[in-house]
Design an enzyme around this catalytic site. Structure first.
Site, short mmCIF file in Angstrom:
data_model
loop_
_atom_site.label_atom_id
_atom_site.label_comp_id
_atom_site.label_asym_id
_atom_site.label_seq_id
_atom_site.Cartn_x
_atom_site.Cartn_y
_atom_site.Cartn_z
N SER A 348 0.84 -1.19 0.00
CA SER A 348 0.00 0.00 0.00
C SER A 348 0.88 1.25 0.00
CB SER A 348 -0.97 -0.03 1.18
OG SER A 348 -2.00 0.92 1.02
N ASP A 468 -8.27 -5.79 -5.84
CA ASP A 468 -7.85 -4.64 -5.05
C ASP A 468 -8.51 -3.39 -5.61
OD1 ASP A 468 -6.61 -2.67 -3.58
OD2 ASP A 468 -4.58 -3.47 -3.82
N HIS A 498 -6.63 -6.09 -1.20
CA HIS A 498 -5.49 -5.26 -0.80
C HIS A 498 -4.77 -5.98 0.34
CE1 HIS A 498 -3.46 -1.42 -0.99
NE2 HIS A 498 -3.65 -1.17 0.29
#
Length: 757
Positions: A348, A468, A498
């Site tokens: 991320s 995601d 994610h």
């Protein structure tokens, strides 16, 4: 379980024998297979004084235990070898499997019985049912000494460094940026955990603005209401300037001392991939960056000032920047323990910083492992001229992220002294990010790493999930294609959301990264090379395949959308609008069921297809007014088993990252029945229908021809499957929630869906 082995390296026979001997497996090339297997197993069970016992509790076949087999005149067969091998890997004979040949085929077992010594060597490099490779399990149990020196097996570093007696220290790197304009370079706190070693070692660096803590309360207050009208924008072409980075020079002198003075105590959270590498001789560095607790400066979220400060840590590891012992800047320490070679890790925002760092071309950065990283911040908070939210976080925008990560405010004195200036800086950010139009502008241009992708020198490993919708697949797709052609690049494209994937049962991700970093950072000469794309097959559990590319397909499959005109009503009754706004999950469910304001088109799949790249919609469309928001989702529709987006725990705390060190859960994406699966989606402001940088008028009730690319993906469809295309306006999870009374009309006869296959 299925075996998907990408980390194994084929070595010459003499290397195999040498490595086995160093681990105590003194096998002779001339011995018969049965004797060699017994020799191997008696060493394998080194924790037993009486090795007859573990042999007696394993089975050779349904009638004979292994000890009895070795005492007999019976010959070793392929079936007996496989039966024993599976038991060594943690599978229970007659419980997990009965027929070794059937089980071998079901699991995709990578070893073909033949040369027993090579078979046993590969077996040691194969993952067990609980997640470790067999050699790692044995080393964890004490097969070879924990002597704080490097030992290699099949081109990978083994866990022979103590993870208990380590050096834990803190330094403050002098950056080359002054984000708060105080006339002094910003300091960046670096938390270091490194094994004791007489020589120089490489570093695993995680650049994480979250590491020193987050200000969730302030961030929540900064969230936006998504309800509002879609802006009617004045037509114009967007002009941009080349981003600029102003650097500052070091100031003053500092006494050079031998060691850091601040000891690192507990850290907020380590990354288990880093934990894995620590006892294998890699220093772990955690860096929060400018604007975070115990560092100085403003939180500039994503721009090259933030990137530069992280880069300066790599510069320090290579002797090009200074690091002070504390904020007085009076004493400095050198990274004389560092060999100058660095890899970055994290998912991320952490993976985003890896992308940004790579585009600086900094010397010493050998490998980035960018997991679900952003490549252009515009595409995180905006899409095709629309204000959007990351999936799962409606109302978040750049300023709420800045509040979240400006952890300096968690320190009372910093809050008292600096919050007023921080809030003033935040007001500038709010003006620049432009939530009114959703257009690309200089603010976003300054945070677009694709512009500098040509500078990348490091080897690049991406991981990203097809599901995601937070950091959408477009980010990795664009970065993947923007890299210079001579760069070694690799993508693990899984079917999760994610999420991290380093603790999944089905793939030897950690071991593959070990092989890569041992080669690149420790200088071990091997011919290890990951495939360009390693893709998780969506049609079966625990199945991975190698592909040559992500996108770039020459062939396409086209679907006609119909023969009539259909309309999408934008406005909902107040009750439904409020209901969807409170719980966007309800909206998603009803959208998939065909209960929202939408056009639903079912498209039968008449032959096997392998979608790879960006699906494209060619639509003839008109709006009843001078604005229009178009959302699209492509589903595989029909009750069947699909991979789920979030990994489930298969066994708790069974993966050992060293020697009883940082045990973690073994996980995998479940494969279970659902009514549908999202294949891809996308959002478009019809005023930006031809180009992101071109805003055009919409004339009410005038037809427009629109080419609309959806998020890139890789997805396999079989003959007889059904695709469902859903066209609608407001997406209550992602887009602005405009409830004005207008409608879009689509001429389906003049519209089509194109899939690159």
């Amino acid at each position: 379980m299925r075996f998907n082995q990408y980390s194994y390296i084929n070595f010459p026979k003499e290397n195999v024998l040498s490595e086995l001997k160093k681990c105590g497996f003194d096998l002779q090339n001339t011995a018969n297979h049965k004797d060699s297997l017994e020799t191997f197993l008696r060493r394998f069970f080194f924790t037993y004084q009486d090795t007859n016992y573990p042999l007696s509790i394993l089975a050779a076949d349904k009638k004979t235990d292994l000890l009895t087999f070795f005492q007999s005149e019976d010959e070793l067969t392929a079936d007996i070898f496989y039966t024993v091998a599976f038991q060594l890997l943690g599978f229970s004979y007659l419980v997990d499997f009965e027929d070794s040949d059937v089980f071998r085929k079901e699991t995709g077992f990578p070893i073909i019985y033949g040369d027993l010594i090579e078979n046993l060597y590969q077996l040691l490099n194969t993952r067990t049912k609980k997640g470790n490779t067999l050699i790692d399990q044995l080393v964890s149990d004490g097969l070879i000494p924990e002597d704080n020196d490097y030992h290699y097996f099949n081109g990978k570093s083994l866990a022979t460094f103590s993870n208990q007696d380590v050096i834990r220290e803190v330094v403050y790197v002098e950056s080359r940026v002054d984000t708060d304009q105080k006339g002094l370079s910003d300091l960046v706190k670096v938390s270091i955990i490194r094994p004791r070693f007489d020589g120089k070692i490489p570093a695993i660096m995680t650049a994480s603005p979250y590491h020193q803590g987050t200000n969730d309360k302030a961030s929540d207050k900064a969230l936006y209401k998504m309800e509002g009208e879609l802006e009617v924008k004045l037509p114009h072409k967007i002009e941009l300037e080349k981003p600029q980075l102003n650097l500052v020079q070091p100031q003053g002198k500092a006494e050079l001392i031998a060691e850091a003075e601040e000891k690192l105590t507990h850290i907020n959270s380590s990354y288990t991939l880093n934990d894995y590498f620590l006892p294998r001789g890699f220093a772990n560095l955690y860096v929060s960056g400018v604007g975070t607790k115990d560092s100085t400066g403003f939180m500039t979220n994503g721009d090259y000032q933030q990137i530069e400060a992280y880069k300066n840590v790599i510069d320090w590891l290579n002797g090009r920047c200074r690091a002070f012992t504390d904020h007085t800047r009076q004493r400095q320490v050198k990274a004389d323990w560092s060999n100058g070679k660095v890899a970055t890790t994290g998912l991320s925002y952490l993976g985003t910083m890896s992308n940004g760092l790579a585009t600086t071309g900094v010397d010493g950065l050998e490998v980035i492992i960018a997991e679900a990283g952003i490549s252009s911040w515009y595409n995180y908070y905006r899409e095709n001229g629309l204000v959007t939210s990351p999936g799962g976080y409606p109302g978040e925008d750049f300023d709420s992220l800045a509040e979240l990560t400006y952890s300096r405010n968690l320190l009372a004195s910093d809050y008292i002294r600096g919050n007023e200036a921080h809030q003033a800086d935040l007001e500038k950010v709010k003006a620049q990010l432009d939530r009114k139009t959703g257009d690309y502008n200089q603010f976003w241009h300054d945070r677009n790493y694709l512009l500098n992708a040509h500078k990348v020198k490091a080897e690049v490993v991406f991981t990203h999930g097809s599901q995601d919708w937070n950091v959408k697949p477009l980010h990795v797709y664009q970065m993947f294609h923007a890299l210079p052609t001579h760069i070694h690049k690799h993508l693990f494209f899984h079917n999760g959301a994610h999420v991290y994937m380093n603790n999944w049962q089905s793939i030897d991700f950690r071991e593959s990264i070990n092989a890569l970093l041992t080669k690149k950072l420790l200088g071990q000469e091997t011919d290890f090379q990951l495939p360009t794309v390693i893709w998780q097959d969506n049609t079966a559990p625990q199945t991975w395949l190698s592909l040559d590319n992500f996108g770039g397909q020459e062939n396409c499959e086209t679907f006609s959308l119909g023969q009539e005109e259909q309309a999408i009503q934008n406005q909902y009754p107040d009750k439904d609008f409020e209901r969807y706004g409170k719980t966007y999950q309800t909206f998603n469910t009803e959208l998939y069921q065909g209960k929202a304001n939408q056009i639903t088109i079912n498209l039968p799949v008449t032959k096997d297809l392998h979608l790879n790249g960006r699906a494209q919609l060619n639509l003839r469309i008109k709006s009843s007014t001078n604005k229009g928001l178009l959302s699209a989702q492509l589903l595989e529709f029909g009750q069947k088993k699909y991979l789920q987006p979030y990994p489930a725990i298969l066994s708790a705390r069974t993966i050992d990252n060293g020697r009883y060190h940082m045990l973690e859960n073994l996980c995998e994406l479940p494969f279970r029945p659902e009514a549908q699966r999202v294949v891809t989606k996308g959002y478009l402001n019809l005023q930006n229908r031809n180009d992101l940088l071109l805003v055009e008028d919409i004339t009410a009730d005038e037809w427009m021809d629109v080419q609309f690319e959806l998020q890139p993906t890789i997805y396999k469809l079989k003959e007889g499957d059904t695709l469902r295309l859903v066209l609608y306006t407001t997406d209550f999870e992602i887009t602005i929630r405009d409830n004005t009374d207008y409608h879009l009309t689509v001429d389906l006869a003049q519209s089509m869906l194109t899939l690159p296959c």
